[in-house]
Design a protein around this motif. Sequence first.
Motif, mmCIF file in Angstrom:
data_model
loop_
_atom_site.group_PDB
_atom_site.id
_atom_site.type_symbol
_atom_site.label_atom_id
_atom_site.label_comp_id
_atom_site.label_asym_id
_atom_site.label_seq_id
_atom_site.Cartn_x
_atom_site.Cartn_y
_atom_site.Cartn_z
ATOM 1 N N GLY A 105 0.786 -1.227 0.000
ATOM 2 C CA GLY A 105 0.000 0.000 0.000
ATOM 3 C C GLY A 105 0.817 1.276 0.000
ATOM 4 O O GLY A 105 0.247 2.374 0.016
ATOM 5 N N THR A 106 2.142 1.180 -0.049
ATOM 6 C CA THR A 106 3.008 2.358 -0.030
ATOM 7 C C THR A 106 3.522 2.658 -1.433
ATOM 8 O O THR A 106 3.306 1.886 -2.369
ATOM 9 C CB THR A 106 4.199 2.147 0.915
ATOM 10 N N VAL A 107 4.213 3.783 -1.579
ATOM 11 C CA VAL A 107 4.833 4.146 -2.854
ATOM 12 C C VAL A 107 6.269 3.635 -2.855
ATOM 13 O O VAL A 107 7.078 4.063 -2.020
ATOM 14 C CB VAL A 107 4.824 5.673 -3.054
ATOM 15 N N PRO A 108 6.620 2.709 -3.739
ATOM 16 C CA PRO A 108 7.989 2.183 -3.735
ATOM 17 C C PRO A 108 8.996 3.221 -4.207
ATOM 18 O O PRO A 108 8.712 4.013 -5.109
ATOM 19 C CB PRO A 108 7.916 1.002 -4.702
ATOM 20 N N ARG A 109 10.164 3.199 -3.578
ATOM 21 C CA ARG A 109 11.218 4.163 -3.908
ATOM 22 C C ARG A 109 12.420 3.510 -4.568
ATOM 23 O O ARG A 109 13.265 4.210 -5.136
ATOM 24 C CB ARG A 109 11.666 4.879 -2.630
ATOM 25 N N SER A 110 12.536 2.188 -4.473
ATOM 26 C CA SER A 110 13.690 1.511 -5.063
ATOM 27 C C SER A 110 13.268 0.148 -5.585
ATOM 28 O O SER A 110 12.193 -0.364 -5.258
ATOM 29 C CB SER A 110 14.822 1.371 -4.045
ATOM 30 N N LEU A 176 10.284 -4.700 -5.628
ATOM 31 C CA LEU A 176 10.057 -3.278 -5.365
ATOM 32 C C LEU A 176 10.056 -3.064 -3.860
ATOM 33 O O LEU A 176 9.490 -3.881 -3.115
ATOM 34 C CB LEU A 176 8.706 -2.830 -5.942
ATOM 35 N N TRP A 177 10.642 -1.919 -3.418
ATOM 36 C CA TRP A 177 10.835 -1.680 -1.992
ATOM 37 C C TRP A 177 10.335 -0.298 -1.583
ATOM 38 O O TRP A 177 10.487 0.667 -2.336
ATOM 39 C CB TRP A 177 12.316 -1.804 -1.641
ATOM 40 N N ARG A 178 9.792 -0.231 -0.366
ATOM 41 C CA ARG A 178 9.287 1.024 0.171
ATOM 42 C C ARG A 178 10.408 2.061 0.328
ATOM 43 O O ARG A 178 10.229 3.228 0.006
ATOM 44 C CB ARG A 178 8.628 0.777 1.525
ATOM 45 N N GLY A 179 11.555 1.637 0.839
ATOM 46 C CA GLY A 179 12.716 2.509 0.989
ATOM 47 C C GLY A 179 13.854 1.990 0.148
ATOM 48 O O GLY A 179 13.652 1.514 -0.974
#
Length: 210
Positions: A105-110, A176-179
């Motif tokens: 549910g988050t926006v992935p950054r990496s 895909l990762w959150r941070g």
Amino acid sequence: MYAKQYEITLPADYDMRIIRKRVADGGHVLDDRAGLGLKAYLIRERGTDGSPVNQYAPFYLWHDPGAMAHFLVGGGGFQNIIRDFGRPAARHWTGAACHAGPARGTVPRSAARRLTPLPDDPADPEGPDGEATGLGLAALVEREAEELRALARHPDLHTAALAVDPHHWRLLRFTLWRGAVPADVAATERYEVLHLSAPGLERLPEGSAW
């Protein structure tokens, strides 16, 4: 599920702000594209996170192969890449597994990609009669699917996918990762995610494909 990626490697002194602006201005175009599970707008910058190159490398997961074909050769969008950069090779893989992570549910950054060759002679399990079964490749991919399932429990994992290239016989693992990508995650490439279009995220399969 089908995975697809093309890589546009840019000059060492290329101003990557041009790509950042391109995505900021036009990344929303596929936010509602029918047949698309997700498109991650990925970049690598020379000297950052171990990258030797500047590169724009969008990655896609499609749940409709017809929609993927329309995008590539039916005037569905790829013509803009061809117009601006020439026609890159579009790698594609047949999906083997996919998992939603706790950070879906988050926006992935990496993002991380791991490409590994599949051996010509993977260890072949024996059948009840003691004869080779020919299922060494299947056993190897199943082990990789189990590792993916375990990785998908990481609290910062957004999406994890496993797919096979049966032409060059290579296995793709994409996450895909959150941070930031965790330091202990094996990867051949690490990327920054500039934008995620995910119109059909809920339609991507959950678990192994068979």
